[in-house]
Motif scaffolding. Structure first.
Motif, short mmCIF file in Angstrom:
data_model
loop_
_atom_site.label_atom_id
_atom_site.label_comp_id
_atom_site.label_asym_id
_atom_site.label_seq_id
_atom_site.Cartn_x
_atom_site.Cartn_y
_atom_site.Cartn_z
N ASN A 206 -9.99 9.59 -11.36
CA ASN A 206 -9.40 8.97 -10.17
C ASN A 206 -8.41 9.89 -9.48
OD1 ASN A 206 -8.48 7.11 -8.27
ND2 ASN A 206 -6.79 6.56 -9.61
N VAL A 207 -8.64 10.11 -8.20
CA VAL A 207 -7.71 10.98 -7.45
C VAL A 207 -6.80 10.15 -6.55
CG1 VAL A 207 -9.18 13.01 -7.50
CG2 VAL A 207 -9.47 11.35 -5.67
N TRP A 208 -6.99 8.82 -6.54
CA TRP A 208 -6.17 7.99 -5.66
C TRP A 208 -5.03 7.38 -6.48
CZ3 TRP A 208 -11.53 7.90 -5.45
CH2 TRP A 208 -12.08 8.42 -4.28
N SER A 209 -3.82 7.82 -6.26
CA SER A 209 -2.69 7.30 -7.02
C SER A 209 -1.43 7.41 -6.18
CB SER A 209 -2.51 8.09 -8.31
OG SER A 209 -2.15 9.41 -7.99
N ARG A 210 -0.39 6.69 -6.63
CA ARG A 210 0.90 6.78 -5.93
C ARG A 210 1.43 8.21 -6.01
NH1 ARG A 210 1.73 2.37 -3.81
NH2 ARG A 210 1.02 0.46 -4.78
N GLU A 211 1.14 8.86 -7.17
CA GLU A 211 1.58 10.24 -7.36
C GLU A 211 0.99 11.13 -6.27
OE1 GLU A 211 -0.25 11.97 -10.80
OE2 GLU A 211 1.40 13.35 -11.16
N GLU A 212 -0.33 10.99 -6.03
CA GLU A 212 -0.99 11.80 -5.01
C GLU A 212 -0.48 11.45 -3.62
OE1 GLU A 212 -2.84 14.53 -5.07
OE2 GLU A 212 -2.44 14.39 -7.21
N GLU A 213 -0.24 10.15 -3.42
CA GLU A 213 0.26 9.69 -2.12
C GLU A 213 1.61 10.36 -1.83
OE1 GLU A 213 -0.06 5.34 -0.30
OE2 GLU A 213 1.51 5.49 -1.80
N SER A 214 2.46 10.39 -2.89
CA SER A 214 3.78 10.97 -2.68
C SER A 214 3.69 12.48 -2.48
CB SER A 214 4.68 10.54 -3.84
OG SER A 214 5.33 11.60 -4.41
N LYS A 215 2.74 13.13 -3.23
CA LYS A 215 2.54 14.58 -3.01
C LYS A 215 2.07 14.85 -1.59
CE LYS A 215 1.26 16.02 -7.67
NZ LYS A 215 0.06 16.32 -8.47
#
Ligand code: SLL
Length: 259
Positions: A206-215
């Motif tokens: 999964n590449v969709w995460s809050r972490e990625e959103e924040s990055k």
């Protein structure tokens, strides 16, 4: 007379549930074409709607968050060249597998559970059969799978209470527990949370995460700073050039007048 509890809308509440949709396509191996495929077909493909992938190791069968507690059925409207082009998928996995020769737009219509009282929502997906990004020649040579997947969120504004309870299992992941003493609190206390929210961190599947959103937000912030600096530099360059021009006009202007 007050409205029945199940149809009472929660004023000012908006709740969303993430999902992914898209397609995967693979060209036929000419030495091993599927026997059932018509002669002009070149690819096998699948179009799907799923929850956010959850499994972490690459080899593992991919798992995804359950979306069937809010999504009842999905209609995929294929190109008219297909027999029975309207395919209604009544239960998960919400997907259609087909073979074909051409790319086209697929209308995907979401039907929510009846308790929701929500009207169906539709979006479009452009089926991709041919590589369109990265090393295209390499992908063609390897007959690699062509994936085109998008992240989306179903947004429910002022949901009816019954649907809110279904969506949250009682307690909401964002920490807004609606009813302190009710089902919400009981479910929250028992850990029975149907959040289906975006996971905090990414993993292999999964590449969709809050972490990625924040990055991504950080990247956007950096990009904005960079563009602002470029604008500033261009402005000072312009001022310098204008000064030069003014000087030139002074000297050359005099010359011109002399001639
Ligand atoms: C195109 N505008 O020209 C598109 C149309 C149609 C795709 C694509 C097979 C249907 C069938 C099929 O792949 N249709 O005969 O079973 O590219």
């Amino acid at each position: 007379m007050p409205a029945p509890a199940s149809t009472k809308r929660l004023r000012g509440v908006q709740i969303h549930r993430p999902f992914i949709f898209g397609s995967e396509a693979i060209p036929f191996d000419p030495a091993n074409r599927p026997r059932d495929a018509p002669a002009d077909h070149t690819h096998r493909w699948r179009v799907f709607v799923r929850g956010i992938p959850t499994s972490s190791s690459a080899g593992q069968q991919q798992q995804s968050t359950d979306i069937s507690h809010w999504l009842k059925k999905v209609q995929f409207k294929l190109h008219d060249t297909y027999a029975n082009s309207v395919r209604m998928i009544e239960s998960p996995p919400f997907e259609v597998e087909e073979t074909g020769w051409g790319e086209f737009e697929i209308a995907i219509k979401f039907y929510f559970v009846p308790e929701s009282g929500e009207k169906p929502q539709q979006l479009w997906h452009g089926l991709k059969l041919h590589p369109y990004a990265g090393d295209i020649e390499k992908q063609k040579a390897e007959r690699a799978m062509v994936k085109s997947v998008c992240y989306e969120e179903a947004v429910f504004s002022e949901p009816v209470e019954a649907f809110y309870d279904i969506l949250t299992g009682g307690g909401d992941a964002a920490g807004q527990t609606r009813a302190k003493g009710g089902k919400a609190a009981k479910n929250a206390a028992s850990g029975n949370l149907k959040t289906a929210e975006i996971p905090a961190r990414s993993n292999g599947a999964n590449v969709w995460s809050r972490e990625e959103e924040s990055k991504e937000l950080d990247r956007l912030g950096e990009a904005i700073k960079k563009v602002e600096k470029m604008i500033m530099d261009e402005k000072s360059q312009l001022v310098a050039e204008e000064k030069k021009l003014a000087l030139l006009e002074k000297s050359e202007g005099k010359l011109l007048k002399k001639r």
